[in-house]
Design a protein around this motif. Structure first.
Motif, PDB file in Angstrom:
ATOM      1  N   LEU A  45       0.824  -1.211   0.000  1.00  0.00           N
ATOM      2  CA  LEU A  45       0.000   0.000   0.000  1.00  0.00           C
ATOM      3  C   LEU A  45       0.861   1.265   0.000  1.00  0.00           C
ATOM      4  CD1 LEU A  45      -2.702  -1.246   2.511  1.00  0.00           C
ATOM      5  CD2 LEU A  45      -3.051  -0.777   0.065  1.00  0.00           C
ATOM      6  N   LEU A  46       1.943   1.264   0.747  1.00  0.00           N
ATOM      7  CA  LEU A  46       2.838   2.423   0.752  1.00  0.00           C
ATOM      8  C   LEU A  46       3.567   2.554  -0.582  1.00  0.00           C
ATOM      9  CD1 LEU A  46       4.249   2.162   4.370  1.00  0.00           C
ATOM     10  CD2 LEU A  46       2.786   3.977   3.478  1.00  0.00           C
ATOM     11  N   THR A  47       3.900   1.422  -1.173  1.00  0.00           N
ATOM     12  CA  THR A  47       4.531   1.471  -2.501  1.00  0.00           C
ATOM     13  C   THR A  47       3.601   2.139  -3.501  1.00  0.00           C
ATOM     14  OG1 THR A  47       5.859  -0.503  -2.046  1.00  0.00           O
ATOM     15  CG2 THR A  47       5.510   0.065  -4.357  1.00  0.00           C
ATOM     16  N   ARG A  48       2.318   1.822  -3.442  1.00  0.00           N
ATOM     17  CA  ARG A  48       1.340   2.497  -4.319  1.00  0.00           C
ATOM     18  C   ARG A  48       1.379   4.003  -4.101  1.00  0.00           C
ATOM     19  NH1 ARG A  48      -4.542  -0.358  -3.844  1.00  0.00           N
ATOM     20  NH2 ARG A  48      -4.030  -2.524  -4.372  1.00  0.00           N
ATOM     21  N   MET A  49       1.412   4.413  -2.828  1.00  0.00           N
ATOM     22  CA  MET A  49       1.423   5.849  -2.533  1.00  0.00           C
ATOM     23  C   MET A  49       2.676   6.508  -3.086  1.00  0.00           C
ATOM     24  SD  MET A  49       0.127   5.960   1.430  1.00  0.00           S
ATOM     25  CE  MET A  49      -1.117   4.838   2.044  1.00  0.00           C
ATOM     26  N   GLU A  53      -7.576   4.417   8.858  1.00  0.00           N
ATOM     27  CA  GLU A  53      -7.443   5.846   9.184  1.00  0.00           C
ATOM     28  C   GLU A  53      -5.978   6.276   9.139  1.00  0.00           C
ATOM     29  OE1 GLU A  53      -9.228   6.325  12.997  1.00  0.00           O
ATOM     30  OE2 GLU A  53     -11.242   5.765  12.303  1.00  0.00           O
ATOM     31  N   ALA A  54      -5.102   5.450   9.680  1.00  0.00           N
ATOM     32  CA  ALA A  54      -3.681   5.783   9.675  1.00  0.00           C
ATOM     33  C   ALA A  54      -3.121   5.763   8.259  1.00  0.00           C
ATOM     34  CB  ALA A  54      -2.916   4.804  10.561  1.00  0.00           C
ATOM     35  N   LEU A  55      -3.592   4.839   7.436  1.00  0.00           N
ATOM     36  CA  LEU A  55      -3.164   4.804   6.032  1.00  0.00           C
ATOM     37  C   LEU A  55      -3.627   6.048   5.289  1.00  0.00           C
ATOM     38  CD1 LEU A  55      -3.848   1.047   5.259  1.00  0.00           C
ATOM     39  CD2 LEU A  55      -1.650   2.189   4.902  1.00  0.00           C
ATOM     40  N   HIS A  56      -4.857   6.452   5.512  1.00  0.00           N
ATOM     41  CA  HIS A  56      -5.379   7.672   4.873  1.00  0.00           C
ATOM     42  C   HIS A  56      -4.559   8.889   5.296  1.00  0.00           C
ATOM     43  CE1 HIS A  56      -8.808   6.695   2.430  1.00  0.00           C
ATOM     44  NE2 HIS A  56      -9.393   5.980   3.386  1.00  0.00           N
ATOM     45  N   ALA A  57      -4.185   8.945   6.555  1.00  0.00           N
ATOM     46  CA  ALA A  57      -3.411  10.090   7.040  1.00  0.00           C
ATOM     47  C   ALA A  57      -2.071  10.188   6.333  1.00  0.00           C
ATOM     48  CB  ALA A  57      -3.205   9.972   8.554  1.00  0.00           C
ATOM     49  N   VAL A  58      -1.464   9.043   6.026  1.00  0.00           N
ATOM     50  CA  VAL A  58      -0.208   9.046   5.275  1.00  0.00           C
ATOM     51  C   VAL A  58      -0.467   9.458   3.829  1.00  0.00           C
ATOM     52  CG1 VAL A  58       1.692   7.623   4.407  1.00  0.00           C
ATOM     53  CG2 VAL A  58       0.855   7.303   6.753  1.00  0.00           C
ATOM     54  N   ALA A  59      -1.502   8.876   3.225  1.00  0.00           N
ATOM     55  CA  ALA A  59      -1.789   9.147   1.818  1.00  0.00           C
ATOM     56  C   ALA A  59      -2.052  10.629   1.562  1.00  0.00           C
ATOM     57  CB  ALA A  59      -2.985   8.310   1.360  1.00  0.00           C
ATOM     58  N   VAL A  60      -2.740  11.286   2.481  1.00  0.00           N
ATOM     59  CA  VAL A  60      -3.034  12.719   2.341  1.00  0.00           C
ATOM     60  C   VAL A  60      -1.750  13.531   2.254  1.00  0.00           C
ATOM     61  CG1 VAL A  60      -3.971  14.713   3.576  1.00  0.00           C
ATOM     62  CG2 VAL A  60      -5.322  12.627   3.389  1.00  0.00           C
ATOM     63  N   GLN A  61      -0.756  13.143   3.032  1.00  0.00           N
ATOM     64  CA  GLN A  61       0.514  13.853   3.030  1.00  0.00           C
ATOM     65  C   GLN A  61       1.349  13.533   1.796  1.00  0.00           C
ATOM     66  OE1 GLN A  61       1.670  16.223   5.262  1.00  0.00           O
ATOM     67  NE2 GLN A  61      -0.467  16.131   5.960  1.00  0.00           N
ATOM     68  N   VAL A  62       1.315  12.285   1.346  1.00  0.00           N
ATOM     69  CA  VAL A  62       2.142  11.875   0.205  1.00  0.00           C
ATOM     70  C   VAL A  62       1.723  12.597  -1.073  1.00  0.00           C
ATOM     71  CG1 VAL A  62       2.766   9.908  -1.268  1.00  0.00           C
ATOM     72  CG2 VAL A  62       2.714   9.638   1.217  1.00  0.00           C
ATOM     73  N   VAL A  63       0.435  12.931  -1.185  1.00  0.00           N
ATOM     74  CA  VAL A  63      -0.071  13.614  -2.388  1.00  0.00           C
ATOM     75  C   VAL A  63       0.733  14.871  -2.698  1.00  0.00           C
ATOM     76  CG1 VAL A  63      -2.026  14.926  -3.300  1.00  0.00           C
ATOM     77  CG2 VAL A  63      -2.410  12.696  -2.245  1.00  0.00           C
ATOM     78  N   VAL A  68       3.904  15.475  -2.025  1.00  0.00           N
ATOM     79  CA  VAL A  68       5.354  15.243  -2.095  1.00  0.00           C
ATOM     80  C   VAL A  68       5.778  15.147  -3.558  1.00  0.00           C
ATOM     81  CG1 VAL A  68       7.225  13.660  -1.475  1.00  0.00           C
ATOM     82  CG2 VAL A  68       5.334  14.060   0.133  1.00  0.00           C
ATOM     83  N   PRO A  69       6.782  15.901  -3.979  1.00  0.00           N
ATOM     84  CA  PRO A  69       7.276  15.809  -5.356  1.00  0.00           C
ATOM     85  C   PRO A  69       7.767  14.401  -5.690  1.00  0.00           C
ATOM     86  CG  PRO A  69       8.188  17.740  -4.253  1.00  0.00           C
ATOM     87  CD  PRO A  69       7.493  16.934  -3.204  1.00  0.00           C
ATOM     88  N   ALA A  70       7.725  14.054  -6.953  1.00  0.00           N
ATOM     89  CA  ALA A  70       8.076  12.697  -7.386  1.00  0.00           C
ATOM     90  C   ALA A  70       9.464  12.287  -6.931  1.00  0.00           C
ATOM     91  CB  ALA A  70       7.959  12.596  -8.906  1.00  0.00           C
ATOM     92  N   VAL A  71      10.431  13.190  -6.993  1.00  0.00           N
ATOM     93  CA  VAL A  71      11.809  12.840  -6.634  1.00  0.00           C
ATOM     94  C   VAL A  71      11.902  12.456  -5.155  1.00  0.00           C
ATOM     95  CG1 VAL A  71      12.447  15.254  -6.149  1.00  0.00           C
ATOM     96  CG2 VAL A  71      14.214  13.564  -6.763  1.00  0.00           C
ATOM     97  N   ASP A  72      11.123  13.110  -4.308  1.00  0.00           N
ATOM     98  CA  ASP A  72      11.157  12.777  -2.883  1.00  0.00           C
ATOM     99  C   ASP A  72      10.322  11.543  -2.571  1.00  0.00           C
ATOM    100  OD1 ASP A  72      12.905  14.796  -2.294  1.00  0.00           O
ATOM    101  OD2 ASP A  72      11.373  16.221  -1.636  1.00  0.00           O
ATOM    102  N   ARG A  73       9.268  11.302  -3.363  1.00  0.00           N
ATOM    103  CA  ARG A  73       8.531  10.049  -3.184  1.00  0.00           C
ATOM    104  C   ARG A  73       9.434   8.859  -3.484  1.00  0.00           C
ATOM    105  NH1 ARG A  73       4.521  12.367  -6.427  1.00  0.00           N
ATOM    106  NH2 ARG A  73       4.824  10.693  -7.964  1.00  0.00           N
ATOM    107  N   VAL A  74      10.258   8.997  -4.502  1.00  0.00           N
ATOM    108  CA  VAL A  74      11.221   7.943  -4.832  1.00  0.00           C
ATOM    109  C   VAL A  74      12.191   7.733  -3.672  1.00  0.00           C
ATOM    110  CG1 VAL A  74      13.156   7.338  -6.340  1.00  0.00           C
ATOM    111  CG2 VAL A  74      11.056   8.264  -7.319  1.00  0.00           C
ATOM    112  N   ALA A  75      12.593   8.821  -3.038  1.00  0.00           N
ATOM    113  CA  ALA A  75      13.504   8.722  -1.898  1.00  0.00           C
ATOM    114  C   ALA A  75      12.836   8.029  -0.717  1.00  0.00           C
ATOM    115  CB  ALA A  75      13.995  10.110  -1.497  1.00  0.00           C
ATOM    116  N   PHE A  76      11.562   8.330  -0.466  1.00  0.00           N
ATOM    117  CA  PHE A  76      10.834   7.655   0.603  1.00  0.00           C
ATOM    118  C   PHE A  76      10.722   6.155   0.303  1.00  0.00           C
ATOM    119  CE2 PHE A  76       9.306  11.776   2.203  1.00  0.00           C
ATOM    120  CZ  PHE A  76       9.257  11.515   3.570  1.00  0.00           C
TER     121      PHE A  76
END
Length: 362
Positions: free
Chosen positions: A22-26, A57-67, A69-77
């Motif tokens: 699920l985090l990989t999807r985000m 709920e905790a997954l949604h809270a992460v997803a809201v923040q990931v939206v 995040v620029p692509a380069v930093d999502r790759v870093a996460f």
């Protein structure tokens, strides 16, 4: 570590695996990464997961923040998440560690909340109890593998089990928060005042270091052969040895183990210094009761060997006591002060002057 835990105890890792997907999807930037989120968990577990709304709920809270995040930093996460779970390879200091990007304190906080929420679910899902039972049944002795001196309790609901330690501390490696390969039962002192949040992979100067894999194969052994009887501190008129606690095996992993869990210090202060006099008194009373007191070096060494065979278990149950008597026999035979040590022990075992007369007079 003195021994390792059964790797089979890491196999029921479905909760961790589902969260990773699920985090990989985000982090890959999917438009709706949680649309069919339950399908990332085994079919026979989905009803259980669905009954835990706090996880979604905790997954949604992460997803809201990931939206945001620029692509380069999502790759870093994503790279950081993968690196933290590259177990056991991550235990080798030659394997690179990816760091979290700076400037995302809220996202990191929500990631930590997600994994803390998930960690609490290991118990109601039964994962924690099943893991502990598998480990307990496979132990060579029912003691903590990290120290060998704290007992591990039976896996029975009538009594609380030991702590489940985040071997890679949660504060530094949150993505490994529910990875069973990172979760190992330990004695409460090992997990609490000794290790606590110490970084297993880095020393106090943030330099990478090698460590044992709790579910691997490499272990350490303990030797006291080079200790020097009668050359240590005096405690209550009793002269202690100058303890030389040799931990043998992978030197780098042992250095980390000793630094994180205070192994040599705990052995010396909590066991060897405190128990030696009691062990010697028991030996002396056994000699007075069941054997002829020795008068020569050879008789003394033979008695020590007999005592080892009759009274001290092999394996881990009495491993420090066994090493003490092995050391005494060695020091009487070939130690640099062999004559002095032999005379001391012969006097200790004498029916006229030794420790046994205390019990006989009582």
């Amino acid at each position: 570590m003195l021994f390792c835990y059964a790797v089979e105890a890491t196999h029921e890792n479905w909760l961790h695996d589902g969260l990773m997907e699920l985090l990989t999807r985000m982090f890959n930037g999917e438009d709706d990464p949680l649309s069919d989120w339950l399908e990332e968990f085994p079919a026979d577990k989905r009803d259980e997961v669905k009954k835990k709304p706090s996880l979604l709920e905790a997954l949604h809270a992460v997803a809201v923040q990931v939206v945001n995040v620029p692509a380069v930093d999502r790759v870093a996460f994503l790279a950081c998440m993968q690196a933290q779970n590259h177990i056991p390879h991550i235990f080798d200091p030659g394997v690179a560690l990816a760091e979290l990007p700076d400037g995302y304190d809220v996202l990191v906080e929500r990631i930590e909340t997600l994994f803390r929420t998930a960690f609490k679910m290991l118990t109601p899902f039964g994962i924690r109890d099943r893991q502990y039972a598998l480990i307990y049944e496979g132990l060579p002795a029912h003691i903590c593998a990290f120290c060998g001196i704290e007992p591990l309790t039976a896996p029975d609901p009538a009594i609380p089990r030991e702590s489940l330690d985040h071997y890679l501390p949660f504060a530094r490696y949150p993505f490994a928060g529910v990875n069973l390969h990172n979760l190992a039962p330990t004695g409460n002192k090992c997990n609490g005042p000794h290790k606590h949040n110490i970084d297993t992979l880095r020393d106090a100067h943030s330099v990478r270091r090698r460590c044992f894999d709790p579910f691997g194969e490499a272990t350490a052994t303990v030797s006291l052969l080079n200790s020097r009887p009668l050359e240590g501190a005096t405690e209550k008129a009793f002269k202690l040895p100058d303890w030389q606690i040799d931990l043998e095996g992978d030197a780098e992993a042992i250095a980390t183990w000793d630094a994180v869990y205070d192994i040599r210090t705990r052995y010396r202060l909590n066991i060897l210094d405190k128990e030696l006099r009691n062990w010697l008194d028991h030996f002396a009373n056994w000699v007075a009761r069941d054997a002829a007191p020795p008068t020569t070096r050879n008789e003394l060494i033979a008695l020590i060997q007999r005592y080892l065979h009759a009274y001290i278990q092999e394996g881990f149950a009495d491993f420090l006591k066994r090493q003490v008597f092995v050391m005494l026999a060695h020091q009487c035979q070939v130690g640099p002060s062999a004559n002095r040590v032999t005379t001391w022990l012969l006097t200790l075992l004498s029916p006229e002057t030794g420790a046994a007369i205390i019990e006989q007079a009582a």
